[in-house]
Design a protein around this motif. Structure first.
Motif, PDB file in Angstrom:
ATOM      1  N   ILE A  92       0.851  -1.186   0.000  1.00 13.72           N
ATOM      2  CA  ILE A  92       0.000   0.000   0.000  1.00 13.72           C
ATOM      3  C   ILE A  92       0.890   1.239   0.000  1.00 13.72           C
ATOM      4  CG2 ILE A  92      -1.724   1.331   1.259  1.00 13.72           C
ATOM      5  CD1 ILE A  92      -2.902  -1.213   0.199  1.00 13.72           C
ATOM      6  N   LEU A  93       0.697   2.108  -0.994  1.00 11.41           N
ATOM      7  CA  LEU A  93       1.363   3.409  -1.007  1.00 11.41           C
ATOM      8  C   LEU A  93       0.348   4.471  -0.605  1.00 11.41           C
ATOM      9  CD1 LEU A  93       3.778   1.999  -2.458  1.00 11.41           C
ATOM     10  CD2 LEU A  93       4.100   4.192  -3.628  1.00 11.41           C
ATOM     11  N   LEU A  94       0.601   5.065   0.546  1.00 10.27           N
ATOM     12  CA  LEU A  94      -0.320   6.043   1.120  1.00 10.27           C
ATOM     13  C   LEU A  94       0.050   7.444   0.672  1.00 10.27           C
ATOM     14  CD1 LEU A  94      -2.533   6.860   3.202  1.00 10.27           C
ATOM     15  CD2 LEU A  94      -0.690   6.985   4.903  1.00 10.27           C
ATOM     16  N   HIS A  95      -0.910   8.155   0.078  1.00 15.84           N
ATOM     17  CA  HIS A  95      -0.713   9.556  -0.291  1.00 15.84           C
ATOM     18  C   HIS A  95      -1.154  10.423   0.884  1.00 15.84           C
ATOM     19  CE1 HIS A  95      -1.971  13.133  -3.106  1.00 15.84           C
ATOM     20  NE2 HIS A  95      -1.046  13.463  -2.214  1.00 15.84           N
ATOM     21  N   CYS A  96      -0.210  11.173   1.429  1.00 14.78           N
ATOM     22  CA  CYS A  96      -0.471  12.052   2.571  1.00 14.78           C
ATOM     23  C   CYS A  96       0.580  13.153   2.533  1.00 14.78           C
ATOM     24  CB  CYS A  96      -0.378  11.244   3.860  1.00 14.78           C
ATOM     25  SG  CYS A  96      -0.495  12.198   5.380  1.00 14.78           S
ATOM     26  N   ASN A  97       0.166  14.401   2.797  1.00 13.51           N
ATOM     27  CA  ASN A  97       1.063  15.543   2.597  1.00 13.51           C
ATOM     28  C   ASN A  97       1.329  16.389   3.833  1.00 13.51           C
ATOM     29  OD1 ASN A  97       1.278  15.128  -0.322  1.00 13.51           O
ATOM     30  ND2 ASN A  97      -0.866  15.761  -0.359  1.00 13.51           N
ATOM     31  N   HIS A  98       0.591  16.165   4.905  1.00 11.49           N
ATOM     32  CA  HIS A  98       0.794  16.955   6.110  1.00 11.49           C
ATOM     33  C   HIS A  98       0.572  16.071   7.326  1.00 11.49           C
ATOM     34  CE1 HIS A  98       0.345  20.162   9.130  1.00 11.49           C
ATOM     35  NE2 HIS A  98       1.039  20.896   8.280  1.00 11.49           N
ATOM     36  N   ALA A  99       1.374  16.291   8.365  1.00  9.81           N
ATOM     37  CA  ALA A  99       1.314  15.430   9.554  1.00  9.81           C
ATOM     38  C   ALA A  99      -0.074  15.419  10.185  1.00  9.81           C
ATOM     39  CB  ALA A  99       2.357  15.880  10.578  1.00  9.81           C
ATOM     40  N   ARG A 100      -0.828  16.530  10.069  1.00 12.45           N
ATOM     41  CA  ARG A 100      -2.164  16.573  10.680  1.00 12.45           C
ATOM     42  C   ARG A 100      -3.130  15.602  10.030  1.00 12.45           C
ATOM     43  NH1 ARG A 100      -3.776  22.509  10.435  1.00 12.45           N
ATOM     44  NH2 ARG A 100      -5.846  21.574  10.307  1.00 12.45           N
ATOM     45  N   GLU A 101      -2.848  15.198   8.789  1.00 15.11           N
ATOM     46  CA  GLU A 101      -3.706  14.200   8.143  1.00 15.11           C
ATOM     47  C   GLU A 101      -3.626  12.858   8.861  1.00 15.11           C
ATOM     48  OE1 GLU A 101      -3.560  14.097   3.713  1.00 15.11           O
ATOM     49  OE2 GLU A 101      -2.094  15.715   3.975  1.00 15.11           O
ATOM     50  N   LEU A 102      -2.503  12.593   9.513  1.00 21.74           N
ATOM     51  CA  LEU A 102      -2.328  11.327  10.220  1.00 21.74           C
ATOM     52  C   LEU A 102      -2.919  11.442  11.622  1.00 21.74           C
ATOM     53  CD1 LEU A 102       1.179  10.482   8.839  1.00 21.74           C
ATOM     54  CD2 LEU A 102      -0.836   9.016   8.631  1.00 21.74           C
ATOM     55  N   SER A 103      -4.241  11.552  11.651  1.00 22.05           N
ATOM     56  CA  SER A 103      -4.996  11.622  12.904  1.00 22.05           C
ATOM     57  C   SER A 103      -4.913  10.282  13.623  1.00 22.05           C
ATOM     58  CB  SER A 103      -6.457  11.942  12.606  1.00 22.05           C
ATOM     59  OG  SER A 103      -7.043  10.889  11.841  1.00 22.05           O
ATOM     60  N   ASP A 104      -5.456  10.222  14.817  1.00 25.87           N
ATOM     61  CA  ASP A 104      -5.478   8.950  15.544  1.00 25.87           C
ATOM     62  C   ASP A 104      -6.214   7.885  14.749  1.00 25.87           C
ATOM     63  OD1 ASP A 104      -4.079  10.098  17.625  1.00 25.87           O
ATOM     64  OD2 ASP A 104      -5.847  10.422  18.896  1.00 25.87           O
ATOM     65  N   ASP A 105      -7.340   8.266  14.131  1.00 22.02           N
ATOM     66  CA  ASP A 105      -8.103   7.298  13.334  1.00 22.02           C
ATOM     67  C   ASP A 105      -7.309   6.847  12.116  1.00 22.02           C
ATOM     68  OD1 ASP A 105     -10.248   7.379  15.066  1.00 22.02           O
ATOM     69  OD2 ASP A 105     -11.391   8.832  13.885  1.00 22.02           O
ATOM     70  N   ALA A 106      -6.592   7.783  11.478  1.00 21.17           N
ATOM     71  CA  ALA A 106      -5.784   7.421  10.308  1.00 21.17           C
ATOM     72  C   ALA A 106      -4.663   6.470  10.698  1.00 21.17           C
ATOM     73  CB  ALA A 106      -5.231   8.680   9.652  1.00 21.17           C
ATOM     74  N   ARG A 107      -4.021   6.749  11.826  1.00 21.28           N
ATOM     75  CA  ARG A 107      -2.934   5.873  12.270  1.00 21.28           C
ATOM     76  C   ARG A 107      -3.467   4.484  12.613  1.00 21.28           C
ATOM     77  NH1 ARG A 107       1.829   9.261  15.081  1.00 21.28           N
ATOM     78  NH2 ARG A 107       1.505  11.269  14.050  1.00 21.28           N
ATOM     79  N   ALA A 108      -4.674   4.430  13.176  1.00 16.07           N
ATOM     80  CA  ALA A 108      -5.277   3.130  13.472  1.00 16.07           C
ATOM     81  C   ALA A 108      -5.589   2.370  12.182  1.00 16.07           C
ATOM     82  CB  ALA A 108      -6.549   3.318  14.295  1.00 16.07           C
ATOM     83  N   ALA A 109      -6.020   3.097  11.140  1.00 11.60           N
ATOM     84  CA  ALA A 109      -6.293   2.460   9.854  1.00 11.60           C
ATOM     85  C   ALA A 109      -5.006   1.901   9.255  1.00 11.60           C
ATOM     86  CB  ALA A 109      -6.936   3.465   8.901  1.00 11.60           C
ATOM     87  N   CYS A 110      -3.918   2.667   9.337  1.00 17.23           N
ATOM     88  CA  CYS A 110      -2.624   2.168   8.861  1.00 17.23           C
ATOM     89  C   CYS A 110      -2.202   0.925   9.640  1.00 17.23           C
ATOM     90  CB  CYS A 110      -1.562   3.260   8.989  1.00 17.23           C
ATOM     91  SG  CYS A 110      -1.813   4.680   7.899  1.00 17.23           S
ATOM     92  N   ALA A 111      -2.432   0.956  10.943  1.00 15.69           N
ATOM     93  CA  ALA A 111      -2.052  -0.186  11.778  1.00 15.69           C
ATOM     94  C   ALA A 111      -2.802  -1.451  11.358  1.00 15.69           C
ATOM     95  CB  ALA A 111      -2.320   0.125  13.249  1.00 15.69           C
ATOM     96  N   ARG A 112      -4.052  -1.300  10.922  1.00 22.54           N
ATOM     97  CA  ARG A 112      -4.805  -2.474  10.486  1.00 22.54           C
ATOM     98  C   ARG A 112      -4.150  -3.129   9.272  1.00 22.54           C
ATOM     99  NH1 ARG A 112      -9.103   0.732  12.531  1.00 22.54           N
ATOM    100  NH2 ARG A 112      -9.633   1.758  10.565  1.00 22.54           N
ATOM    101  N   PHE A 113      -3.657  -2.325   8.348  1.00 19.70           N
ATOM    102  CA  PHE A 113      -2.924  -2.891   7.216  1.00 19.70           C
ATOM    103  C   PHE A 113      -1.642  -3.568   7.672  1.00 19.70           C
ATOM    104  CE2 PHE A 113      -5.035   0.167   4.105  1.00 19.70           C
ATOM    105  CZ  PHE A 113      -5.632  -0.841   3.361  1.00 19.70           C
ATOM    106  N   VAL A 114      -0.838  -2.843   8.443  1.00 19.41           N
ATOM    107  CA  VAL A 114       0.483  -3.353   8.826  1.00 19.41           C
ATOM    108  C   VAL A 114       0.350  -4.602   9.700  1.00 19.41           C
ATOM    109  CG1 VAL A 114       2.653  -2.792   9.970  1.00 19.41           C
ATOM    110  CG2 VAL A 114       1.486  -1.050   8.617  1.00 19.41           C
ATOM    111  N   ASP A 115      -0.586  -4.584  10.618  1.00 19.77           N
ATOM    112  CA  ASP A 115      -0.780  -5.744  11.478  1.00 19.77           C
ATOM    113  C   ASP A 115      -1.247  -6.967  10.693  1.00 19.77           C
ATOM    114  OD1 ASP A 115      -0.016  -4.281  13.672  1.00 19.77           O
ATOM    115  OD2 ASP A 115      -2.057  -3.880  14.382  1.00 19.77           O
ATOM    116  N   ALA A 116      -1.868  -6.733   9.541  1.00 21.74           N
ATOM    117  CA  ALA A 116      -2.308  -7.831   8.681  1.00 21.74           C
ATOM    118  C   ALA A 116      -1.194  -8.314   7.760  1.00 21.74           C
ATOM    119  CB  ALA A 116      -3.514  -7.391   7.853  1.00 21.74           C
TER     120      ALA A 116
END
Length: 346
Positions: free
Chosen positions: A204-228
């Motif tokens: 998965i290549l994630l397009h994101c341009n500012h640190a504020r986009e990586l909210s707690d919910d976004a980080r949890a979504a990323c974790a679901r991919f990585v943990d899988a």
């Protein structure tokens, strides 16, 4: 483009105070699709006229300024599209443009004139022809699923696409380009992740341009991919007013690493029409990358220029070492020069 939906999104941004209503903004919505998700809307500070989230998704009258050097197809997708939905620019990999819609429409998008256009939609017949092309070209080692945002399609359709790619023996790697974990974190469900499973590795290549986009919910979504077991890398665009200062860029790269997303690409802005207000100079980009060398090596992206005309991506990272008469001058991340004599022997 669905102009009605664009105008609805524009009104929502106006109601939230993210933009000031004007006839010129309505003209922008007529030309370029507008959409924003609740997750991104919630991150906008209406009291900040320079809010980096609003800058990415809220239309601007600056988009009406089209320069002679700007292009409708800045990366030359069309000349390298042998059949609908396929872009085959490099021998060992091809793009599968699965969908031409997104959950959000970035104001700087290099495909902004292809997206939201009904005739660009990939129906079942066109998708079959796209798979026929991929199967007929054994040099294609990697397929990059893009669009639009491919994770906007249904889980059933995604599973079908992944299954069909897994059935092509010479395709060894599948890459998915998406913004969905940050713009709609709730989309990253166990069912979606299961749809991506198969015999071939998926990145998965994630397009994101500012640190504020990586909210707690976004980080949890990323974790679901990585943990899988699905690795994640990043791609960002260097954007004036969003991340073109040392503090913002460093914070973004650190946020990726903290989220277990490996920084990969930092794109120099493409020459898409109406995006001049976002572009910075290559010299400024190299200066910012030089400063990043002072932080963890995990946080280092490749600064990439997509050469107009379809000639592909090339790194334009700053040069730290230059040779003269057998002696090298090497600069550190602060710009200080040091002498190094290469002692390699034949």
């Amino acid at each position: 483009m669905n102009k009605a939906l664009s105008h609805i999104a524009l009104r929502n941004l106006e109601d939230a105070g993210a933009v000031t209503p004007s006839p010129e903004l309505a003209k922008v919505a007529e030309q370029f699709a507008v959409a924003i998700t609740p997750a991104m809307m919630a991150l906008i500070d209406p009291n900040d006229p320079n809010d980096p989230i609003a800058a990415q998704f809220a239309p601007s009258v600056e988009e009406l300024k089209v320069h002679d050097h700007e292009l409708a197809d800045p990366t030359s997708d069309y000349p390298f599209s042998p059949t609908k939905g396929i872009v085959h620019r490099h021998p060992d990999r091809a793009l599968l443009k699965l969908v031409h819609t997104c959950a959000v429409y970035c104001r700087f998008c290099f495909r902004r004139e292809q997206l939201g256009v009904p005739e660009n939609a990939l129906n079942d017949e066109a998708l079959d022809k796209a798979f026929d092309y991929l199967a007929a070209h054994p040099e294609i080692w990697e397929v990059i699923i893009t669009g639009g945002d491919p994770l906007i399609v249904s889980d059933r359709r995604l599973k079908d696409v992944i299954t069909r790619l897994n059935a092509i023996p010479h395709v060894k790697v599948i890459r998915i380009h998406t913004r969905m974990p940050v713009v709609d974190p709730s989309r990253i469900t166990p069912i979606l992740i299961d749809a991506l499973r198969g015999t071939k590795p998926v990145y998965i290549l994630l397009h994101c341009n500012h640190a504020r986009e990586l909210s707690d919910d976004a980080r949890a979504a990323c974790a679901r991919f990585v943990d899988a077991g699905i690795p994640m890398l990043s791609q960002s665009v260097l954007l004036r007013g969003v991340n073109d200062d040392a503090e913002s860029l460093e914070a973004l790269m650190r946020a990726f690493v903290e989220s277990r997303v490996k920084p990969h690409y930092l794109h120099h802005g493409d020459l898409a029409r109406g995006t001049g207000h976002f572009r910075v100079s290559l010299a400024q980009g190299q200066s910012l990358l030089r400063g990043l060398r002072g932080i963890s090596g995990l946080c280092q992206p490749n600064y990439i220029l997509d050469i107009p005309g379809g000639h592909g991506k090339v790194p334009v990272n700053p040069v730290f070492a230059q040779e003269s008469d057998g002696v090298w001058t090497v600069k550190d991340h602060t710009g200080c020069a040091h002498t190094y004599k290469d002692m390699a022997t034949d």
